[in-house]
Design an enzyme around this catalytic site. Sequence first.
Site, PDB file in Angstrom:
ATOM      1  N   ILE A  22       7.095  -7.262  -1.470  1.00  0.00           N
ATOM      2  CA  ILE A  22       7.615  -8.327  -2.333  1.00  0.00           C
ATOM      3  C   ILE A  22       8.960  -8.827  -1.811  1.00  0.00           C
ATOM      4  O   ILE A  22       9.331  -9.964  -2.041  1.00  0.00           O
ATOM      5  CB  ILE A  22       7.740  -7.883  -3.810  1.00  0.00           C
ATOM      6  CG1 ILE A  22       8.498  -6.553  -3.937  1.00  0.00           C
ATOM      7  CG2 ILE A  22       6.375  -7.810  -4.459  1.00  0.00           C
ATOM      8  CD1 ILE A  22       8.837  -6.178  -5.380  1.00  0.00           C
ATOM      9  N   GLY A  57      -0.629   2.165  -3.369  1.00  0.00           N
ATOM     10  CA  GLY A  57      -1.897   1.528  -3.731  1.00  0.00           C
ATOM     11  C   GLY A  57      -2.990   1.803  -2.708  1.00  0.00           C
ATOM     12  O   GLY A  57      -2.769   2.482  -1.702  1.00  0.00           O
ATOM     13  N   LEU A 117       0.821  -1.226   0.000  1.00  0.00           N
ATOM     14  CA  LEU A 117       0.000   0.000   0.000  1.00  0.00           C
ATOM     15  C   LEU A 117       0.849   1.269   0.000  1.00  0.00           C
ATOM     16  O   LEU A 117       0.389   2.331   0.413  1.00  0.00           O
ATOM     17  CB  LEU A 117      -0.997   0.005   1.178  1.00  0.00           C
ATOM     18  CG  LEU A 117      -1.970  -1.180   1.232  1.00  0.00           C
ATOM     19  CD1 LEU A 117      -2.923  -1.041   2.433  1.00  0.00           C
ATOM     20  CD2 LEU A 117      -2.777  -1.302  -0.064  1.00  0.00           C
ATOM     21  N   ALA A 129       4.159  -4.843  -8.716  1.00  0.00           N
ATOM     22  CA  ALA A 129       4.671  -3.983  -7.631  1.00  0.00           C
ATOM     23  C   ALA A 129       5.971  -3.318  -8.049  1.00  0.00           C
ATOM     24  O   ALA A 129       6.945  -3.996  -8.412  1.00  0.00           O
ATOM     25  CB  ALA A 129       4.889  -4.827  -6.376  1.00  0.00           C
ATOM     26  N   TYR A 154       4.053  20.809 -22.730  1.00  0.00           N
ATOM     27  CA  TYR A 154       5.510  20.946 -22.717  1.00  0.00           C
ATOM     28  C   TYR A 154       6.068  20.844 -24.134  1.00  0.00           C
ATOM     29  O   TYR A 154       6.454  19.784 -24.584  1.00  0.00           O
ATOM     30  CB  TYR A 154       6.125  19.897 -21.795  1.00  0.00           C
ATOM     31  CG  TYR A 154       5.738  20.122 -20.349  1.00  0.00           C
ATOM     32  CD1 TYR A 154       6.266  21.199 -19.639  1.00  0.00           C
ATOM     33  CD2 TYR A 154       4.813  19.294 -19.714  1.00  0.00           C
ATOM     34  CE1 TYR A 154       5.895  21.438 -18.316  1.00  0.00           C
ATOM     35  CE2 TYR A 154       4.441  19.527 -18.395  1.00  0.00           C
ATOM     36  CZ  TYR A 154       4.981  20.599 -17.711  1.00  0.00           C
ATOM     37  OH  TYR A 154       4.603  20.835 -16.411  1.00  0.00           O
ATOM     38  N   LYS A 193      13.692  -1.170 -14.724  1.00  0.00           N
ATOM     39  CA  LYS A 193      12.773  -2.130 -15.362  1.00  0.00           C
ATOM     40  C   LYS A 193      13.528  -2.987 -16.383  1.00  0.00           C
ATOM     41  O   LYS A 193      13.254  -4.186 -16.534  1.00  0.00           O
ATOM     42  CB  LYS A 193      11.642  -1.359 -16.047  1.00  0.00           C
ATOM     43  CG  LYS A 193      10.645  -0.769 -15.072  1.00  0.00           C
ATOM     44  CD  LYS A 193       9.700  -1.881 -14.610  1.00  0.00           C
ATOM     45  CE  LYS A 193       8.772  -1.441 -13.532  1.00  0.00           C
ATOM     46  NZ  LYS A 193       7.748  -2.432 -13.235  1.00  0.00           N
ATOM     47  N   TYR A 228      14.312   4.871 -13.568  1.00  0.00           N
ATOM     48  CA  TYR A 228      13.111   4.030 -13.595  1.00  0.00           C
ATOM     49  C   TYR A 228      13.185   3.045 -14.767  1.00  0.00           C
ATOM     50  O   TYR A 228      13.050   1.823 -14.576  1.00  0.00           O
ATOM     51  CB  TYR A 228      11.850   4.897 -13.706  1.00  0.00           C
ATOM     52  CG  TYR A 228      10.626   4.110 -14.110  1.00  0.00           C
ATOM     53  CD1 TYR A 228      10.110   3.114 -13.283  1.00  0.00           C
ATOM     54  CD2 TYR A 228       9.993   4.349 -15.338  1.00  0.00           C
ATOM     55  CE1 TYR A 228       8.991   2.367 -13.678  1.00  0.00           C
ATOM     56  CE2 TYR A 228       8.878   3.613 -15.727  1.00  0.00           C
ATOM     57  CZ  TYR A 228       8.382   2.617 -14.897  1.00  0.00           C
ATOM     58  OH  TYR A 228       7.296   1.885 -15.287  1.00  0.00           O
ATOM     59  N   ARG A 269       1.838  10.198 -28.181  1.00  0.00           N
ATOM     60  CA  ARG A 269       1.984   9.001 -27.340  1.00  0.00           C
ATOM     61  C   ARG A 269       0.904   7.990 -27.692  1.00  0.00           C
ATOM     62  O   ARG A 269      -0.145   8.331 -28.233  1.00  0.00           O
ATOM     63  CB  ARG A 269       1.835   9.376 -25.846  1.00  0.00           C
ATOM     64  CG  ARG A 269       2.945  10.286 -25.332  1.00  0.00           C
ATOM     65  CD  ARG A 269       4.289   9.571 -25.267  1.00  0.00           C
ATOM     66  NE  ARG A 269       5.369  10.428 -24.773  1.00  0.00           N
ATOM     67  CZ  ARG A 269       6.183  11.154 -25.555  1.00  0.00           C
ATOM     68  NH1 ARG A 269       6.036  11.160 -26.857  1.00  0.00           N
ATOM     69  NH2 ARG A 269       7.154  11.876 -25.023  1.00  0.00           N
TER      70      ARG A 269
HETATM   71  N1  LIG Z   1       0.641   3.157 -15.487  1.00  0.00           N
HETATM   72  C1  LIG Z   1       1.396   3.137 -16.573  1.00  0.00           C
HETATM   73  O1  LIG Z   1       1.160   3.916 -17.529  1.00  0.00           O
HETATM   74  C2  LIG Z   1       2.538   2.172 -16.690  1.00  0.00           C
HETATM   75  C3  LIG Z   1       3.288   2.152 -17.892  1.00  0.00           C
HETATM   76  C4  LIG Z   1       4.333   1.244 -18.010  1.00  0.00           C
HETATM   77  C5  LIG Z   1       4.615   0.358 -16.989  1.00  0.00           C
HETATM   78  N2  LIG Z   1       3.896   0.402 -15.824  1.00  0.00           N
HETATM   79  C6  LIG Z   1       4.246  -0.549 -14.743  1.00  0.00           C
HETATM   80  O2  LIG Z   1       3.059  -1.194 -14.332  1.00  0.00           O
HETATM   81  C7  LIG Z   1       3.120  -1.490 -12.929  1.00  0.00           C
HETATM   82  C8  LIG Z   1       1.885  -0.941 -12.244  1.00  0.00           C
HETATM   83  O3  LIG Z   1       1.825   0.463 -12.456  1.00  0.00           O
HETATM   84  P1  LIG Z   1       0.657   1.337 -11.836  1.00  0.00           P
HETATM   85  O4  LIG Z   1       0.489   2.532 -12.699  1.00  0.00           O
HETATM   86  O5  LIG Z   1      -0.487   0.456 -11.546  1.00  0.00           O
HETATM   87  O6  LIG Z   1       1.366   1.815 -10.462  1.00  0.00           O
HETATM   88  P2  LIG Z   1       0.754   1.882  -8.986  1.00  0.00           P
HETATM   89  O7  LIG Z   1       1.726   2.721  -8.209  1.00  0.00           O
HETATM   90  O8  LIG Z   1      -0.667   2.301  -9.027  1.00  0.00           O
HETATM   91  O9  LIG Z   1       0.820   0.370  -8.495  1.00  0.00           O
HETATM   92  C9  LIG Z   1       1.971  -0.218  -7.963  1.00  0.00           C
HETATM   93  C10 LIG Z   1       1.544  -1.010  -6.729  1.00  0.00           C
HETATM   94  O10 LIG Z   1       2.678  -1.710  -6.192  1.00  0.00           O
HETATM   95  C11 LIG Z   1       2.691  -1.564  -4.770  1.00  0.00           C
HETATM   96  N3  LIG Z   1       4.097  -1.721  -4.349  1.00  0.00           N
HETATM   97  C12 LIG Z   1       5.165  -0.964  -4.669  1.00  0.00           C
HETATM   98  N4  LIG Z   1       6.285  -1.478  -4.137  1.00  0.00           N
HETATM   99  C13 LIG Z   1       5.916  -2.601  -3.444  1.00  0.00           C
HETATM  100  C14 LIG Z   1       6.618  -3.570  -2.685  1.00  0.00           C
HETATM  101  N5  LIG Z   1       7.940  -3.498  -2.498  1.00  0.00           N
HETATM  102  N6  LIG Z   1       5.923  -4.598  -2.158  1.00  0.00           N
HETATM  103  C15 LIG Z   1       4.572  -4.682  -2.322  1.00  0.00           C
HETATM  104  N7  LIG Z   1       3.849  -3.789  -3.023  1.00  0.00           N
HETATM  105  C16 LIG Z   1       4.529  -2.755  -3.575  1.00  0.00           C
HETATM  106  C17 LIG Z   1       2.099  -0.192  -4.517  1.00  0.00           C
HETATM  107  O11 LIG Z   1       1.560  -0.038  -3.221  1.00  0.00           O
HETATM  108  C18 LIG Z   1       1.007  -0.119  -5.606  1.00  0.00           C
HETATM  109  O12 LIG Z   1      -0.227  -0.623  -5.144  1.00  0.00           O
HETATM  110  C19 LIG Z   1       4.425  -0.908 -12.426  1.00  0.00           C
HETATM  111  O13 LIG Z   1       5.369  -1.948 -12.347  1.00  0.00           O
HETATM  112  C20 LIG Z   1       4.812   0.096 -13.494  1.00  0.00           C
HETATM  113  O14 LIG Z   1       6.200   0.249 -13.571  1.00  0.00           O
HETATM  114  C21 LIG Z   1       2.864   1.286 -15.655  1.00  0.00           C
END
Ligand SMILES: NC(=O)c1ccc[n+]([C@@H]2O[C@H](COP(=O)([O-])OP(=O)(O)OC[C@H]3O[C@@H](n4cnc5c(N)ncnc54)[C@H](O)[C@@H]3O)[C@@H](O)[C@H]2O)c1
Length: 322
Positions: free
Chosen positions: A53, A37, A34, A71, A203, A142, A138, A216
């Site tokens: 994790i 989240g 959380l 996560a 921007y 990844k 970042y 995009r």
């Molecule tokens: N949203 C986008 O446009 C997008 C684009 C490319 C990649 N991603 C990837 O998708 C994934 C989800 O993105 P999102 O937008 O839902 O982000 P988000 O921040 O809403 O969700 C990430 C979740 O992971 C949890 N979390 C973080 N570190 C943790 C840990 N160590 N242990 C347990 N829980 C942990 C957070 O509490 C959160 O609920 C991420 O890995 C992100 O890099 C997202």
Amino acid sequence: MSKYLVTGGAGYVGSVVAAHLVEAGHAVTVLDDLSTGFREAVPAGADFVEGRIQDAAQWLDASFDAVLHFAAFSQVGESVVVPEKYWANNVGGTMALLAAMRDADVRTLVFSSTAATYGEPVSTPITETDPTAPTSPYGASKLAVDHMIAGECAAHGLAAVSLRYFNVAGAYGSRGERHAPESHLIPLVLQVALGRREFISIYGDDYPTPDGTCVRDYIHVADLAEAHLLALDAATTGEHLVCNLGNGNGFSVREVVETVRKVTGHEIPEVVAGRRGGDPAVLVASASRAHERLGWQPSRADLAAIVADAWAFAQRAEHDGE
Ligand SMILES: NC(=O)c1ccc[n+]([C@@H]2O[C@H](COP(=O)([O-])OP(=O)(O)OC[C@H]3O[C@@H](n4cnc5c(N)ncnc54)[C@H](O)[C@@H]3O)[C@@H](O)[C@H]2O)c1
């Protein structure tokens, strides 16, 4: 019915995928600390474990068929300022998760990778064989995880799919985007429509694109969720499959702002600011491999439909006082 561990399942994308898995009749355990989240985003039919994790070994056992790993920390700007936070969580956390999977003999993984692994594109649309040269910690974190997963597949027979999302957008009912700070364009423009922000900053309007603003590739979060279920089926022992996920057609910042005006009926004042460093002019995915290998086809590619779902969610969140 299968049993899945969904890390980050209280976040934006993870909660939508968890909801799809529950709706498909699977047993789901969400593991989330959380940190970014929301507990209420976890679907009612899923078990919830509040934890990291880094400690996945405490909850993972051989009864799980696969892990879906969302996560992570994902703020590009923050990663430039505190890169160590990104290496520790995204890379260190995933190392611990992979070790826990090895120990529990859970041998299938679907991982949230990102377009940010490519950096400045060498051509458009971007394919999975294009060079990877991330421009932020970042993106680099990844990409490092993608390399770790590749090694795990080759050495230890993991079946893994890395899905490289482009710009995820839209909402799925009560599950939508709530990042703090928000850095994604559609929720930011919707904040202007809600009166929470005076104007939207554009921007740069001197890019080599049809209207001068950045282009995009926006993909609906529900389309993305469907790709995860297909990826679970496509995962093959010893293979690390990497697939881009995007609609394959881009929309400019101006087109997004104009679409928000039409969908919301609000004026949306805009202010043109200078270019931001590290913003490529065009980022559009080739999703041919996802079509071929996963049998995936986005069905919500229309920008107005994506914005309409995001708007319904934003109004609901505003009404609920968030
Ligand atoms: N949203 C986008 O446009 C997008 C684009 C490319 C990649 N991603 C990837 O998708 C994934 C989800 O993105 P999102 O937008 O839902 O982000 P988000 O921040 O809403 O969700 C990430 C979740 O992971 C949890 N979390 C973080 N570190 C943790 C840990 N160590 N242990 C347990 N829980 C942990 C957070 O509490 C959160 O609920 C991420 O890995 C992100 O890099 C997202």
